[in-house]
Design an enzyme around this catalytic site. Structure first.
Site, PDB file in Angstrom:
ATOM      1  N   VAL A  71      16.225   6.499 -29.007  1.00  0.00           N
ATOM      2  CA  VAL A  71      16.918   5.362 -28.832  1.00  0.00           C
ATOM      3  C   VAL A  71      16.216   4.569 -27.940  1.00  0.00           C
ATOM      4  CG1 VAL A  71      19.054   4.131 -27.843  1.00  0.00           C
ATOM      5  CG2 VAL A  71      19.375   6.507 -29.295  1.00  0.00           C
ATOM      6  N   GLY A  79      25.605   4.373 -26.496  1.00  0.00           N
ATOM      7  CA  GLY A  79      26.280   5.283 -27.285  1.00  0.00           C
ATOM      8  C   GLY A  79      25.714   5.493 -28.848  1.00  0.00           C
ATOM      9  N   GLY A  81      22.806   6.937 -29.025  1.00  0.00           N
ATOM     10  CA  GLY A  81      22.300   8.306 -29.564  1.00  0.00           C
ATOM     11  C   GLY A  81      23.305   9.231 -30.128  1.00  0.00           C
ATOM     12  N   ASN A 108      12.710  16.699 -20.650  1.00  0.00           N
ATOM     13  CA  ASN A 108      13.377  15.368 -21.158  1.00  0.00           C
ATOM     14  C   ASN A 108      14.885  15.310 -20.696  1.00  0.00           C
ATOM     15  OD1 ASN A 108      14.785  13.684 -22.650  1.00  0.00           O
ATOM     16  ND2 ASN A 108      13.782  13.914 -24.570  1.00  0.00           N
ATOM     17  N   TYR A 114      22.846  16.309 -23.917  1.00  0.00           N
ATOM     18  CA  TYR A 114      23.091  17.227 -24.835  1.00  0.00           C
ATOM     19  C   TYR A 114      24.330  18.222 -24.232  1.00  0.00           C
ATOM     20  CZ  TYR A 114      18.986  15.687 -27.256  1.00  0.00           C
ATOM     21  OH  TYR A 114      18.399  14.830 -27.944  1.00  0.00           O
TER      22      TYR A 114
END
Length: 153
Positions: A71, A79, A81, A108, A114
């Site tokens: 992104v 939002g 991603g 990252n 995640y």
């Protein structure tokens, strides 16, 4: 955007993808790469997900391996991603796939994102890669072996 991702991942000098290669991989006669693109309110691309199918012999079903999720910086936090991942999750459910997997560089900052969607790391599986000279050496062994035993199909 693939080159933007390579720059973000500190590997711009290793990204050699051309528009023609990407077009052939996505839209050629037998595509093995698939993609989703996120756009903003003005229909400008702000992110992408490139993925391919895997197969689990234990599950007996295909899955999706997310090769790249990117992104653009200006669209992070909007939002985009999450929507790209949600589209892939929905595709998995629609097609009866049981897995959506990806790898990420350990530095990252997306790790927090995640974790927020309940993705988990798989610490007991270690990725391996053959490329360059090592790949060529191993491939040369197949040629010798094939000549001796014939192709197995």
């Amino acid at each position: 955007m693939v080159h933007e991702l390579a720059d973000y991942e500190r590997a711009a000098d290793r990204c050699h993808l051309t528009a023609g290669q990407l077009e052939a991989a996505l839209f050629g006669p037998a595509p093995a790469l698939f993609g989703h693109v996120a756009v903003d309110a003005t229909d400008q691309p702000v992110g992408f997900a490139l993925w391919f199918l895997t197969f689990s012999t234990w599950e007996g079903t295909h899955g999706i391996h997310l090769e790249d999720l990117y992104v653009r910086p200006a669209a992070r936090g909007t939002g985009a991603g999450r929507l790209l991942l949600a589209a892939l999750a929905a595709l998995c459910l629609e097609r009866g796939y049981r897995r959506l997997e990806w790898m990420m560089l350990d530095w990252n900052p997306a790790a927090g994102f995640y974790r927020a969607i309940d993705a988990r790391t798989i610490d007991d599986w270690v990725p391996y890669r053959l490329d360059g000279a090592a790949l060529r050496r191993l491939a040369a062994q197949a040629t010798v072996d094939e000549a001796a035993s014939g192709p197995t199909g």
